[in-house]
Motif scaffolding. Structure first.
Motif, PDB file in Angstrom:
ATOM      1  N   LEU A   1       0.808  -1.211   0.000  1.00 23.63           N
ATOM      2  CA  LEU A   1       0.000   0.000   0.000  1.00 23.63           C
ATOM      3  C   LEU A   1       0.846   1.268   0.000  1.00 23.63           C
ATOM      4  CD1 LEU A   1      -2.636  -1.095   2.669  1.00 23.63           C
ATOM      5  CD2 LEU A   1      -2.850  -1.209   0.193  1.00 23.63           C
ATOM      6  N   ARG A   2       2.145   1.110   0.152  1.00 20.18           N
ATOM      7  CA  ARG A   2       3.017   2.275   0.266  1.00 20.18           C
ATOM      8  C   ARG A   2       2.912   3.178  -0.957  1.00 20.18           C
ATOM      9  NH1 ARG A   2       8.672   2.966  -0.998  1.00 20.18           N
ATOM     10  NH2 ARG A   2       9.504   4.769   0.132  1.00 20.18           N
ATOM     11  N   VAL A   3       2.739   2.583  -2.133  1.00 23.58           N
ATOM     12  CA  VAL A   3       2.680   3.371  -3.362  1.00 23.58           C
ATOM     13  C   VAL A   3       1.525   4.372  -3.339  1.00 23.58           C
ATOM     14  CG1 VAL A   3       1.256   1.663  -4.580  1.00 23.58           C
ATOM     15  CG2 VAL A   3       2.707   3.230  -5.889  1.00 23.58           C
ATOM     16  N   LEU A   4       0.450   4.051  -2.621  1.00 23.48           N
ATOM     17  CA  LEU A   4      -0.701   4.946  -2.552  1.00 23.48           C
ATOM     18  C   LEU A   4      -0.435   6.165  -1.677  1.00 23.48           C
ATOM     19  CD1 LEU A   4      -3.600   2.340  -2.145  1.00 23.48           C
ATOM     20  CD2 LEU A   4      -2.792   3.436  -4.245  1.00 23.48           C
ATOM     21  N   LEU A   5       0.573   6.069  -0.826  1.00 19.21           N
ATOM     22  CA  LEU A   5       0.847   7.134   0.140  1.00 19.21           C
ATOM     23  C   LEU A   5       2.126   7.899  -0.175  1.00 19.21           C
ATOM     24  CD1 LEU A   5       0.018   5.091   3.368  1.00 19.21           C
ATOM     25  CD2 LEU A   5      -1.473   6.684   2.170  1.00 19.21           C
ATOM     26  N   GLU A   6       2.714   7.648  -1.324  1.00 20.32           N
ATOM     27  CA  GLU A   6       4.000   8.256  -1.645  1.00 20.32           C
ATOM     28  C   GLU A   6       3.930   9.776  -1.742  1.00 20.32           C
ATOM     29  OE1 GLU A   6       6.486   4.816  -4.043  1.00 20.32           O
ATOM     30  OE2 GLU A   6       5.170   6.158  -5.184  1.00 20.32           O
ATOM     31  N   HIS A   7       2.737  10.320  -2.010  1.00 19.18           N
ATOM     32  CA  HIS A   7       2.648  11.780  -2.135  1.00 19.18           C
ATOM     33  C   HIS A   7       2.384  12.476  -0.797  1.00 19.18           C
ATOM     34  CE1 HIS A   7      -1.457  10.446  -2.167  1.00 19.18           C
ATOM     35  NE2 HIS A   7      -1.978  11.633  -2.394  1.00 19.18           N
ATOM     36  N   ILE A   8       2.375  11.711   0.299  1.00 13.65           N
ATOM     37  CA  ILE A   8       2.314  12.331   1.626  1.00 13.65           C
ATOM     38  C   ILE A   8       3.720  12.758   2.023  1.00 13.65           C
ATOM     39  CG2 ILE A   8       1.807  12.015   4.071  1.00 13.65           C
ATOM     40  CD1 ILE A   8      -0.333  10.040   3.334  1.00 13.65           C
ATOM     41  N   SER A   9       3.937  14.059   2.140  1.00 16.14           N
ATOM     42  CA  SER A   9       5.252  14.571   2.539  1.00 16.14           C
ATOM     43  C   SER A   9       5.425  14.540   4.050  1.00 16.14           C
ATOM     44  CB  SER A   9       5.442  16.008   2.038  1.00 16.14           C
ATOM     45  OG  SER A   9       5.332  16.076   0.641  1.00 16.14           O
ATOM     46  N   ASP A  10       4.332  14.816   4.771  1.00 16.02           N
ATOM     47  CA  ASP A  10       4.450  14.885   6.232  1.00 16.02           C
ATOM     48  C   ASP A  10       3.064  14.750   6.857  1.00 16.02           C
ATOM     49  OD1 ASP A  10       5.690  15.061   8.647  1.00 16.02           O
ATOM     50  OD2 ASP A  10       6.151  17.212   8.527  1.00 16.02           O
ATOM     51  N   ILE A  11       3.028  14.232   8.083  1.00 12.73           N
ATOM     52  CA  ILE A  11       1.812  14.173   8.895  1.00 12.73           C
ATOM     53  C   ILE A  11       2.150  14.821  10.229  1.00 12.73           C
ATOM     54  CG2 ILE A  11      -0.071  12.749   9.765  1.00 12.73           C
ATOM     55  CD1 ILE A  11       0.950  10.459   8.029  1.00 12.73           C
ATOM     56  N   ILE A  12       1.437  15.876  10.567  1.00  9.80           N
ATOM     57  CA  ILE A  12       1.762  16.666  11.756  1.00  9.80           C
ATOM     58  C   ILE A  12       0.596  16.623  12.741  1.00  9.80           C
ATOM     59  CG2 ILE A  12       2.307  18.982  12.606  1.00  9.80           C
ATOM     60  CD1 ILE A  12       3.496  19.551   9.834  1.00  9.80           C
ATOM     61  N   GLU A  13       0.919  16.447  14.015  1.00 15.15           N
ATOM     62  CA  GLU A  13      -0.064  16.524  15.091  1.00 15.15           C
ATOM     63  C   GLU A  13      -0.232  17.976  15.500  1.00 15.15           C
ATOM     64  OE1 GLU A  13      -0.662  15.061  19.741  1.00 15.15           O
ATOM     65  OE2 GLU A  13       1.292  14.931  18.746  1.00 15.15           O
ATOM     66  N   GLU A  14      -1.386  18.556  15.161  1.00 16.43           N
ATOM     67  CA  GLU A  14      -1.634  19.945  15.563  1.00 16.43           C
ATOM     68  C   GLU A  14      -2.125  20.020  16.998  1.00 16.43           C
ATOM     69  OE1 GLU A  14      -3.981  22.115  12.742  1.00 16.43           O
ATOM     70  OE2 GLU A  14      -2.190  22.399  11.507  1.00 16.43           O
ATOM     71  N   ASP A  15      -2.942  19.063  17.390  1.00 12.27           N
ATOM     72  CA  ASP A  15      -3.302  18.887  18.791  1.00 12.27           C
ATOM     73  C   ASP A  15      -3.722  17.430  18.961  1.00 12.27           C
ATOM     74  OD1 ASP A  15      -6.162  18.589  18.299  1.00 12.27           O
ATOM     75  OD2 ASP A  15      -6.274  20.770  18.112  1.00 12.27           O
ATOM     76  N   THR A  16      -4.225  17.080  20.124  1.00  7.22           N
ATOM     77  CA  THR A  16      -4.503  15.673  20.422  1.00  7.22           C
ATOM     78  C   THR A  16      -5.457  15.030  19.425  1.00  7.22           C
ATOM     79  OG1 THR A  16      -4.236  16.201  22.761  1.00  7.22           O
ATOM     80  CG2 THR A  16      -5.270  14.096  22.246  1.00  7.22           C
ATOM     81  N   HIS A  17      -6.364  15.823  18.866  1.00  6.88           N
ATOM     82  CA  HIS A  17      -7.369  15.267  17.961  1.00  6.88           C
ATOM     83  C   HIS A  17      -7.397  15.966  16.605  1.00  6.88           C
ATOM     84  CE1 HIS A  17      -8.786  13.600  21.803  1.00  6.88           C
ATOM     85  NE2 HIS A  17      -9.342  12.662  21.074  1.00  6.88           N
TER      86      HIS A  17
END
Length: 518
Positions: A139-155
């Motif tokens: 499934l990695r190929v489907l997520l290759e265009h995600i550069s970053d995932i950031i936690e802005e707050d708990t939710h």
């Protein structure tokens, strides 16, 4: 006992002869009475597990898919028309008009089976496992265009993308994008947020998952337990249902569906889907490099006959492009090609094409019990136009490696994709690895890019309609049908709704209940 063997004699005797009125249409299976709690739902799946691991990064069988879909949940769900709906995420929105970033708000009050509350860190951990090159997830190929995932707050989560993606919420609804607690690694007994708690997975016996008492959907699930096992024999699965040894059977073939629907006390849940076969012509190989040849051959599908003979009516008519009729972007105004052998002959004559005998490759590796017969019916219809096609039944072993993508005329097959882009980008984009017709149109590629980069629904529809028109008229793919997904249930099973992904999927288990008086 769920796994008591059923003889073919019992199966034959159990079949009734009433009308087909039991076939489910949308909404029919939902009971009008208040759901009752309790009981064990016994399900037989179409395949035994190939692995005892319930790790979403692994390639798995249908039994494994069912198991962790019952235990786990994704950020986003889908409805019957493949529109995104809230699941663990209660809302989402793009950060700008470029749709190269998205903010997701998580649902509060969601608890994992180990008592931990759901937070943004759990989501980041789960999705980063799928993105990790070391784990080699398919499934990695489907997520290759995600550069970053950031936690802005708990939710709250912010996704940064390397390219625009207006379909991003639906991407996160993909099967196996399940959310687990941060740091979790014991997938032999997974811990999720789903309606049932796992006791592991035994590939060779009955698996029993029990209700999670603190499930976030108030009052659900209704069942005490879900018991399931796999069986690859379609007759044995139906035999178990009709003998009363199971309550529901996932995925039945078209012939058996008619028999079940004609048997008192049982019904077929028929779900229109995006599953389809393709008669693929290599557009860079003579004679299929001529657009007149491709056009003529598309008039040789007797679509209604194929639907009735191959699928017992359990299919939707296709129109030589891959977008199914239930999609919100389906081109409803594009005329469907009728079977017209005289027109096909005339097209070839006017073009001065001398069409030599062509081998049409097909195999049960594509769609067992359908693909090979489809090739034969197609060849029979072509004969009336004076076109000689020679169907060849290739072995299951090696078909995808040795025939598909290589032979100039062959039958391929595709499953349901959540968005037009996921289908088009994989199979119709210039140079795509699985472009089974070797068709290349840079203008279509540009329309694909524009469509996935805009949230303007009207503009997206305009672009996808133009793409469908171009594939329909010029492409090398003939697509006569979209097959319905068929499941079967006892009349006491309530709360089942048709779904293009199949009605007996893990997330649906929270809505199912048993009417012991039915």
């Amino acid at each position: 006992m769920l796994n008591r063997p059923i003889s073919r004699r019992i199966f034959t005797v159990s079949l009734g002869a009433s009308a087909l009125a039991a076939i489910t249409r949308p909404g029919l299976a939902r009971a009008n009475t208040t759901p009752s709690k309790g009981g064990r739902l016994r399900v037989m799946l179409q395949e035994t597990a190939s692995s005892s691991l319930l790790d979403p990064t692994k390639v798995a069988s249908f039994t494994v898919y069912f198991a962790y879909a019952t235990v786990g949940e994704r950020l986003v769900g889908v409805d019957s028309r493949l529109n995104p709906v809230p699941m663990l995420a209660e809302s989402w929105e793009p950060v700008n008009n470029k749709v190269d970033g998205w903010v997701f708000k998580l649902r509060r009050g969601v608890e994992f089976h180990n008592g931990k509350s759901l937070t943004a860190k759990d989501v980041i951990f789960s999705l980063n496992r799928l993105r990790d090159p070391a784990l080699q997830s398919p499934l990695r190929v489907l997520l290759e265009h995600i550069s970053d995932i950031i936690e802005e707050d708990t939710h709250t989560l912010r996704f940064t993308l390397s390219r625009p993606d207006a379909d991003f919420p639906l991407l996160l609804a993909q099967d196996r994008f399940y959310i687990f607690p941060e740091g979790f690694s014991t997938f032999e007994k997974p811990v999720g947020t789903g309606p049932f708690v796992a006791d592991g997975l035994n590939p060779t016996s009955v698996n029993v998952y029990r209700r999670y008492q603190n499930y976030w959907q108030n009052g659900k699930p209704y069942l005490d337990q879900v018991a399931f096992q796999g069986n690859q024999d379609p007759v044995a699965r139906v035999s178990a249902l009709l003998a009363g040894d199971v309550d529901a059977v996932q995925t039945i073939n078209f012939t058996l569906a008619k028999r079940i629907a004609a048997t008192s006390g049982f019904q077929v849940v028929s779900s229109p889907s995006g599953v389809h076969n393709v008669v693929a012509m290599l557009t860079d190989t003579p004679p299929f490099d001529r657009p007149e040849v491709r056009d003529a051959l598309k008039y040789l599908f007797d679509r209604e006959q194929m639907r009735d003979r191959l699928c017992a009516g359990f299919a939707q008519i296709g129109n030589d492009h891959p977008i199914p009729p239930f999609s919100p972007f389906y081109h409803s105004e594009l005329p469907i090609r009728a079977y017209d052998p005289d027109r096909a002959k005339s097209i070839l004559q006017k073009a001065g094409v001398n069409f030599p005998t062509q081998v049409l490759h097909a195999s049960d590796a594509v769609t067992p019990g359908v693909a090979v017969d489809l090739a034969q019916i197609y060849a029979d219809g072509a004969r009336k136009a004076g076109i000689s096609l020679e169907p060849k039944r290739d072995p299951v072993t090696g078909y995808w490696d040795n025939v598909w993508l290589k032979q100039p005329l062959m039958v391929g097959g595709w499953g349901t994709r959540f968005t037009p882009d996921l289908m088009l980008r994989v199979a119709y984009r210039s140079g795509a690895k699985w472009n089974e017709t070797h068709w290349s149109r840079p203008k279509v590629d540009a329309m694909m890019d524009e469509a996935v980069a805009t949230t303007d629904v009207n503009r997206r529809r305009e672009l996808y309609w133009a793409i469908q028109e171009t594939i329909h008229s010029d492409g090398g793919a003939g697509m006569p049908l979209f097959f319905n997904q068929l499941d079967a249930i006892s009349r006491k099973v309530k709360g089942v709704s048709p779904s293009p992904l199949g009605s007996l999927t893990g997330p649906a288990m929270a809505d199912i209940w048993l009417d012991q008086g039915a």
